[in-house]
Write an enzyme that holds these catalytic residues in place. Structure first.
Site, mmCIF file in Angstrom:
data_model
loop_
_atom_site.group_PDB
_atom_site.id
_atom_site.type_symbol
_atom_site.label_atom_id
_atom_site.label_comp_id
_atom_site.label_asym_id
_atom_site.label_seq_id
_atom_site.Cartn_x
_atom_site.Cartn_y
_atom_site.Cartn_z
ATOM 1 N N GLU A 168 44.558 51.832 43.572
ATOM 2 C CA GLU A 168 43.281 51.122 43.429
ATOM 3 C C GLU A 168 43.485 49.899 42.563
ATOM 4 O O GLU A 168 44.180 49.956 41.534
ATOM 5 C CB GLU A 168 42.246 52.053 42.794
ATOM 6 C CG GLU A 168 40.921 51.364 42.515
ATOM 7 C CD GLU A 168 39.918 52.322 41.876
ATOM 8 O OE1 GLU A 168 39.932 53.518 42.232
ATOM 9 O OE2 GLU A 168 39.155 51.875 41.017
ATOM 10 N N GLU A 173 35.154 44.359 37.164
ATOM 11 C CA GLU A 173 34.058 45.269 36.877
ATOM 12 C C GLU A 173 33.361 44.784 35.621
ATOM 13 O O GLU A 173 33.994 44.296 34.685
ATOM 14 C CB GLU A 173 34.552 46.698 36.657
ATOM 15 C CG GLU A 173 35.130 47.349 37.893
ATOM 16 C CD GLU A 173 35.534 48.785 37.617
ATOM 17 O OE1 GLU A 173 34.803 49.695 38.054
ATOM 18 O OE2 GLU A 173 36.563 48.993 36.957
#
Length: 427
Positions: A168, A173
């Site tokens: 990932e 974010e």
């Protein structure tokens, strides 16, 4: 983001999260630019969405698919992801707008009962994947306690190997209680959950990311992944950062844009949170990777079906990943046995293994099989402008046995003639 965050912040617990965040802030927040140059030369643009279209229209169905549901993604998130234009639509000004809303007019059920919020999650899992290159988006994030926007990627083999073995890459974010900070992270086997490879970037002067657009990107090469905000490098990761642990960043990934509400990491919205909240995306662009020494052809890895005569798909018999599994023609079904990754001139992969000439033979009629990747000439393939696939070692073409076109027809090396049974459409 999504299910990985469940493991990221519930396994380790809140104490570890806070400690890691404090340490990261001490290390990175006060730093100036590490560098602003690209980590590797990039090739041609391979994919983009500029979000041009009428106001209120849905995102391109050719490029994006909406994931739906209110499972909480394992993170105790509170939103229900919909496929409604109330939650994801173009604004008519060249932007995609993902809107998190309070309320549940459609009566959706979430993991905790009737849902309190709706939002959207868009992915390219079924439309576009690529290994290596530059992945960037220009985004204006939302704001507010409990709001969690993200631009991230997952290894396309997640359905086969699971998370975090698939890998990932969290390009960006942000959580509402940290309005001036964004995070970039990698999750892989042995460094996921509460202990990923991660760093953060903080705006100077007390500014908030929600105040304007910023460009978030990674430059991804076979040996490194480097994170940037507005062209400023703030994090670079290599296999040496995880000695003795897997580096699962060697195969195609797909992209994700979403806005979560609540969750273990950001916490729930409170009285200060105003709805609706919008993540506005100006563009998403992807370029191929080409190494700085000019080796290789700079072509991006692409994943999808390889189709041949009669529209039949190149297929791994029985969907088996065992060495020496025959390669055949089969009616197209869309399963993993028909998802091939093509790296320009080089190997062609499915199910984690390579398209291989049995025994390394160069003879006409040599059968094609699946075999563990070993870099030999038996696993090298060159696409041509005539839509053939040539094995340079033998000088012969990929073809079908007896010029066949039915289910179960074996693939083999054939003398290149340009006949229909040697024509292939690649991803």
């Amino acid at each position: 983001m999504a299910s990985h965050r469940a493991r990221r912040y519930t396994y380790g617990g809140v104490f570890l999260l806070i400690a890691a965040a404090v340490l990261t802030a001490l290390i990175f927040s006060g730093l100036g630019p590490i560098s602003s140059h690209a980590e590797a030369s990039v090739g041609a643009q391979t994919w983009s969405d500029e979000f041009n279209g009428p106001a209120g229209s849905a995102p391109s169905a050719v490029k994006w698919k909406a994931e739906t549901g209110g499972s909480g993604s394992g993170n105790s998130e509170l939103q229900y992801y919909t496929d409604s234009r109330n939650n994801a639509a173009l604004d008519g000004k060249g932007h995609l707008v993902i809107t998190a809303r309070k309320g549940n007019p459609s009566g959706y059920d979430c993991w905790y009962g009737p849902c309190q919020y709706t939002s959207a999650k868009l992915t390219t899992a079924h439309t576009f994947t690529q290994a290596y290159g530059r992945f960037e988006a220009r985004i204006k994030v939302p704001r507010g306690q409990g709001i969690w926007p993200a631009f991230w990627m997952l290894g396309e083999d997640i359905g086969r190997v699971g998370w975090p073995a698939n890998g990932e890459i969290d390009i960006m974010e942000n959580i509402g209680r940290e309005p001036g900070k964004v995070h970039g992270s990698l999750h892989g086997p042995g460094y996921s959950g509460s202990d990923p490879l991660t760093a953060s970037y903080r705006l100077r002067g007390g500014k908030d990311f929600a105040d304007g657009f910023h460009t978030y990107r990674v430059d991804w090469t076979p040996g490194s992944i480097t994170f940037f905000v507005d062209g400023v490098k703030y994090e670079r990761r290599t296999p040496s950062d995880v000695p003795g642990k897997p580096w699962p960043y060697d195969h195609p990934f797909y992209m994700i844009l979403n806005v979560a509400v609540g969750g273990t990491w950001p916490g729930s919205p409170d009285a200060s949170t105003r709805f609706p909240q919008q993540m506005i995306v100006d563009h998403v662009r992807v370029h191929a990777w080409k190494d700085g020494g000019g080796k290789g052809d700079g072509a991006a890895a692409r994943t999808g079906r390889i189709t041949g005569i009669g529209g039949m798909c190149v297929d791994v018999a029985g969907a088996s990943s065992a060495d020496r599994t025959p390669i055949q023609l089969h009616t197209c079904t869309g399963n993993a046995a028909q998802r091939w990754t093509v790296h320009g001139n080089g190997p062609i992969k499915a199910l984690g293994k390579c398209l291989d000439v049995s025994g390394g033979s160069t003879a006409t009629g040599a059968k094609i099989q699946l075999y563990r990747c070993n870099g030999t000439g038996a696993q090298q393939w060159k696409p041509t402008s005539e839509h053939t696939l040539v094995n340079p070692k033998s000088g012969k073409c990929l073809g079908t046995e007896d010029n066949g076109s039915t289910d179960g027809t074996r693939l083999q090396l054939s003398r290149c003639t340009g006949d229909a049974h040697q024509k292939w459409s690649l991803p």
